[in-house]
Scaffold this motif. Structure first.
Motif, PDB file in Angstrom:
ATOM      1  N   LYS A   2       0.709  65.459  83.435  1.00  0.00           N
ATOM      2  CA  LYS A   2       0.887  65.517  84.879  1.00  0.00           C
ATOM      3  C   LYS A   2       1.112  64.137  85.478  1.00  0.00           C
ATOM      4  O   LYS A   2       0.407  63.178  85.174  1.00  0.00           O
ATOM      5  CB  LYS A   2      -0.338  66.159  85.520  1.00  0.00           C
ATOM      6  CG  LYS A   2      -0.163  66.447  86.998  1.00  0.00           C
ATOM      7  CD  LYS A   2      -1.367  67.192  87.547  1.00  0.00           C
ATOM      8  CE  LYS A   2      -1.179  67.480  89.026  1.00  0.00           C
ATOM      9  NZ  LYS A   2      -2.329  68.214  89.589  1.00  0.00           N
ATOM     10  N   VAL A   3       2.121  64.038  86.337  1.00  0.00           N
ATOM     11  CA  VAL A   3       2.427  62.774  87.001  1.00  0.00           C
ATOM     12  C   VAL A   3       1.416  62.531  88.118  1.00  0.00           C
ATOM     13  O   VAL A   3       1.085  63.443  88.883  1.00  0.00           O
ATOM     14  CB  VAL A   3       3.857  62.803  87.578  1.00  0.00           C
ATOM     15  CG1 VAL A   3       4.158  61.505  88.315  1.00  0.00           C
ATOM     16  CG2 VAL A   3       4.871  63.052  86.474  1.00  0.00           C
ATOM     17  N   SER A   4       0.924  61.296  88.228  1.00  0.00           N
ATOM     18  CA  SER A   4      -0.065  60.952  89.247  1.00  0.00           C
ATOM     19  C   SER A   4       0.516  59.975  90.264  1.00  0.00           C
ATOM     20  O   SER A   4       1.622  59.444  90.085  1.00  0.00           O
ATOM     21  CB  SER A   4      -1.299  60.322  88.597  1.00  0.00           C
ATOM     22  OG  SER A   4      -0.985  59.019  88.124  1.00  0.00           O
ATOM     23  N   ILE A   5      -0.240  59.725  91.306  1.00  0.00           N
ATOM     24  CA  ILE A   5       0.162  58.770  92.336  1.00  0.00           C
ATOM     25  C   ILE A   5       0.303  57.363  91.745  1.00  0.00           C
ATOM     26  O   ILE A   5       1.111  56.561  92.210  1.00  0.00           O
ATOM     27  CB  ILE A   5      -0.851  58.788  93.507  1.00  0.00           C
ATOM     28  CG1 ILE A   5      -0.290  57.991  94.701  1.00  0.00           C
ATOM     29  CG2 ILE A   5      -2.196  58.274  93.076  1.00  0.00           C
ATOM     30  CD1 ILE A   5      -1.153  58.110  95.942  1.00  0.00           C
ATOM     31  N   PHE A   6      -0.470  57.093  90.695  1.00  0.00           N
ATOM     32  CA  PHE A   6      -0.388  55.781  90.031  1.00  0.00           C
ATOM     33  C   PHE A   6       0.963  55.611  89.332  1.00  0.00           C
ATOM     34  O   PHE A   6       1.538  54.515  89.329  1.00  0.00           O
ATOM     35  CB  PHE A   6      -1.539  55.634  89.027  1.00  0.00           C
ATOM     36  CG  PHE A   6      -2.894  55.689  89.674  1.00  0.00           C
ATOM     37  CD1 PHE A   6      -3.434  54.564  90.298  1.00  0.00           C
ATOM     38  CD2 PHE A   6      -3.636  56.865  89.675  1.00  0.00           C
ATOM     39  CE1 PHE A   6      -4.683  54.615  90.890  1.00  0.00           C
ATOM     40  CE2 PHE A   6      -4.889  56.921  90.273  1.00  0.00           C
ATOM     41  CZ  PHE A   6      -5.410  55.801  90.885  1.00  0.00           C
ATOM     42  N   ASP A   7       1.456  56.709  88.742  1.00  0.00           N
ATOM     43  CA  ASP A   7       2.768  56.667  88.092  1.00  0.00           C
ATOM     44  C   ASP A   7       3.874  56.393  89.115  1.00  0.00           C
ATOM     45  O   ASP A   7       4.818  55.637  88.853  1.00  0.00           O
ATOM     46  CB  ASP A   7       3.047  57.992  87.381  1.00  0.00           C
ATOM     47  CG  ASP A   7       2.050  58.275  86.268  1.00  0.00           C
ATOM     48  OD1 ASP A   7       1.737  57.334  85.501  1.00  0.00           O
ATOM     49  OD2 ASP A   7       1.574  59.415  86.181  1.00  0.00           O
ATOM     50  N   SER A  20       0.367  56.043  99.156  1.00  0.00           N
ATOM     51  CA  SER A  20      -0.487  56.946  99.922  1.00  0.00           C
ATOM     52  C   SER A  20      -0.063  57.004 101.381  1.00  0.00           C
ATOM     53  O   SER A  20      -0.018  58.074 101.994  1.00  0.00           O
ATOM     54  CB  SER A  20      -1.948  56.492  99.824  1.00  0.00           C
ATOM     55  OG  SER A  20      -2.781  57.331 100.594  1.00  0.00           O
ATOM     56  N   TYR A  46       7.505  64.346  91.181  1.00  0.00           N
ATOM     57  CA  TYR A  46       6.101  64.310  91.628  1.00  0.00           C
ATOM     58  C   TYR A  46       5.919  65.145  92.884  1.00  0.00           C
ATOM     59  O   TYR A  46       6.647  64.992  93.867  1.00  0.00           O
ATOM     60  CB  TYR A  46       5.675  62.866  91.910  1.00  0.00           C
ATOM     61  CG  TYR A  46       4.287  62.742  92.517  1.00  0.00           C
ATOM     62  CD1 TYR A  46       3.156  62.991  91.749  1.00  0.00           C
ATOM     63  CD2 TYR A  46       4.122  62.368  93.855  1.00  0.00           C
ATOM     64  CE1 TYR A  46       1.877  62.885  92.301  1.00  0.00           C
ATOM     65  CE2 TYR A  46       2.856  62.247  94.407  1.00  0.00           C
ATOM     66  CZ  TYR A  46       1.742  62.514  93.634  1.00  0.00           C
ATOM     67  OH  TYR A  46       0.487  62.399  94.174  1.00  0.00           O
ATOM     68  N   PRO A  48       2.878  66.018  95.515  1.00  0.00           N
ATOM     69  CA  PRO A  48       1.495  65.745  95.900  1.00  0.00           C
ATOM     70  C   PRO A  48       0.730  67.030  96.157  1.00  0.00           C
ATOM     71  O   PRO A  48       1.309  68.050  96.556  1.00  0.00           O
ATOM     72  CB  PRO A  48       1.633  64.915  97.181  1.00  0.00           C
ATOM     73  CG  PRO A  48       2.974  65.263  97.719  1.00  0.00           C
ATOM     74  CD  PRO A  48       3.843  65.522  96.517  1.00  0.00           C
ATOM     75  N   ASN A  49      -0.546  66.988  95.921  1.00  0.00           N
ATOM     76  CA  ASN A  49      -1.425  68.132  96.144  1.00  0.00           C
ATOM     77  C   ASN A  49      -1.592  68.345  97.643  1.00  0.00           C
ATOM     78  O   ASN A  49      -2.228  67.554  98.325  1.00  0.00           O
ATOM     79  CB  ASN A  49      -2.784  67.885  95.485  1.00  0.00           C
ATOM     80  CG  ASN A  49      -3.673  69.117  95.545  1.00  0.00           C
ATOM     81  OD1 ASN A  49      -3.991  69.601  96.618  1.00  0.00           O
ATOM     82  ND2 ASN A  49      -4.078  69.597  94.378  1.00  0.00           N
TER      83      ASN A  49
END
Length: 333
Positions: A2-7, A20, A46, A48-49
Motif C-alpha cells: 500500500k502506498v503511503s503519504i510518505f511515498d 498533508s 495514491y 487518501p483515506n
C-alpha cells in the motif's frame, strides 16, 4: 504494498507536512508544490483515506439532502445539478427520500448523528420540525421551494404566483373565457401561489373561475377532475393544471372521451417535465429553472459553511412559459 503519504512526499521531493496540507486543501501551499503533489499521487495511484481526513478536519465531507420524491424529472434535475456542483467543492451528496405526505423525522439521522456538514431541504413538508434542531446544532442549511415564509432562513424559491398568473394570462389572451384550474396539494405553498396567480389573472380580465377542482400533482387527479366535468357536461374551453402530471391526466380523460387537445380544450401545465415535450400534442407549460435553483442553493450553502456572511437570505427565481401545441384560440361551438 500500500502506498503511503510518505511515498507521495518522497516522490514529490517535498515534506510530509506539505503533502498533508495539499490533501486538506490548505490555501498556504504554493501552486507549484501543489501540482507536484498531485502529480506524485497520480503516478503512485495514491488515494487518501477519506474517513481519516474527515476525522482530522472535524468534518464529514458529506452534504445531506431531503427530498419528497425522485419520480419527477424537474426535482431530479435539481438533485443532479446539486450533486455535480458539490463534487466541484469536494463534497459528496447523501439523499433521504420520502414521498409526500412526508412523515416527520425523515432524514433526521443526518442531523442527530452529525453525519453531514450541511443540509438541503427540497420541497420539505414538515420543514418547521427541522429548523430548531438545525439551528441548535449550528448546521448550515438551505430550504428549496419551502412551504412557509421564513424571512430569517436561507432559501431558494420560484415565484409561483407570477407563474400561475402568466399561465392563465396566456389562455385569456388566446380568447378563452371559461377557464378552469386543477389544484396541487394544499400543503405545498407552490400550489397555493399558482392558484392565487390564476385567480388574479382572471380577475383582471373580468372573469370568474369556470371551475376549481382538487388535485394531487398526479396523473390520476387530473384524469378524475376532467372525467367529472365530462359527466356533468360542464367542460371548460381551457385548463390551467397545477403541474404537468395533472395536465397529462386531463389529456388522457379527454382522449378517452374522443375529444382532442387543443380543439376541445386548451391545456397549460407547470414544471416542464421531460414528458411535456414528448406528449402529443406537446404540452404548453411553465418551465422552472432547475439548474439555476440547484446552483443558487449550493452557492448559498457553501458560503455559509465557509463563514461568508450573506446579505440576501432568499433567492427568488422566475418560471418561463413554453408555448407548444396544447393551447390555441377557442373554436366556435
Amino acid at each position: 504494498m500500500k502506498v503511503s503519504i510518505f511515498d507521495v512526499a518522497k516522490k514529490a521531493g517535498l515534506s510530509v507536512v506539505t503533502v498533508s496540507r495539499v490533501l486538506n486543501n490548505a490555501q498556504t501551499v504554493r501552486e507549484k508544490n501543489r501540482q507536484k503533489v498531485l502529480q506524485a499521487m497520480k503516478e503512485l495511484d495514491y488515494h487518501p483515506n477519506a474517513a481519516a481526513r474527515s476525522l482530522a478536519k472535524g468534518k464529514t465531507g458529506v452534504i445531506g439532502m431531503i427530498v419528497t420524491t425522485l419520480q419527477d424529472s424537474f426535482l431530479d434535475s435539481i438533485v443532479q445539478t446539486v450533486s455535480s456542483l458539490l463534487k466541484d467543492h469536494g463534497y459528496y451528496l447523501a439523499l433521504s427520500v420520502a414521498n409526500y405526505p412526508q412523515e416527520e423525522g425523515v432524514g433526521r439521522d443526518f442531523i442527530e448523528e452529525d453525519r453531514v456538514d450541511g443540509l438541503l431541504l427540497l420541497s420539505p413538508i414538515h420543514e418547521l420540525s427541522y429548523l430548531t434542531e438545525l439551528r441548535n446544532r449550528n448546521i448550515p442549511f438551505v430550504l428549496i421551494d419551502h412551504q412557509t415564509v421564513q424571512p430569517d432562513v436561507h432559501g431558494v424559491t420560484v415565484d409561483n404566483y407570477t407563474g400561475g398568473y402568466e399561465a392563465t394570462r396566456h389562455l385569456v389572451e388566446l380568447g378563452h373565457r371559461s377557464i378552469a384550474h386543477i389544484q396541487g396539494p394544499g400543503f405545498f405553498l407552490s400550489s397555493i401561489e399558482r392558484e392565487r396567480g390564476f385567480r388574479q389573472a382572471l380577475a383582471e380580465a373580468g372573469l370568474e373561475p369556470y371551475a376549481v377542482a382538487p388535485g394531487e400533482f398526479s396523473i390520476e387527479s387530473g384524469y378524475q377532475a376532467v372525467r367529472k366535468w365530462l359527466e356533468q357536461d360542464q367542460l371548460p374551453t381551457a385548463l390551467f393544471a397545477a403541474d404537468d402530471f395533472t395536465a397529462l391526466g386531463a389529456i388522457n380523460a379527454l382522449t378517452e372521451a374522443g375529444l382532442r387537445v387543443p380543439e376541445h380544450m386548451s391545456i397549460v401545465g407547470y414544471d416542464d417535465q421531460v414528458l411535456a415535450s414528448e406528449l402529443r400534442p406537446r404540452l404548453t407549460t411553465m418551465r422552472q429553472p432547475a439548474e439555476q435553483i440547484g446552483k443558487a442553493a449550493v452557492d448559498m450553502l457553501v458560503k455559509q459553511m465557509n463563514g461568508v456572511s450573506l446579505t440576501n437570505r432568499t433567492v427568488r427565481l422566475n418560471s418561463e412559459i413554453i408555448v407548444r401545441e396544447s393551447t390555441a384560440a377557442p373554436q366556435a361551438q
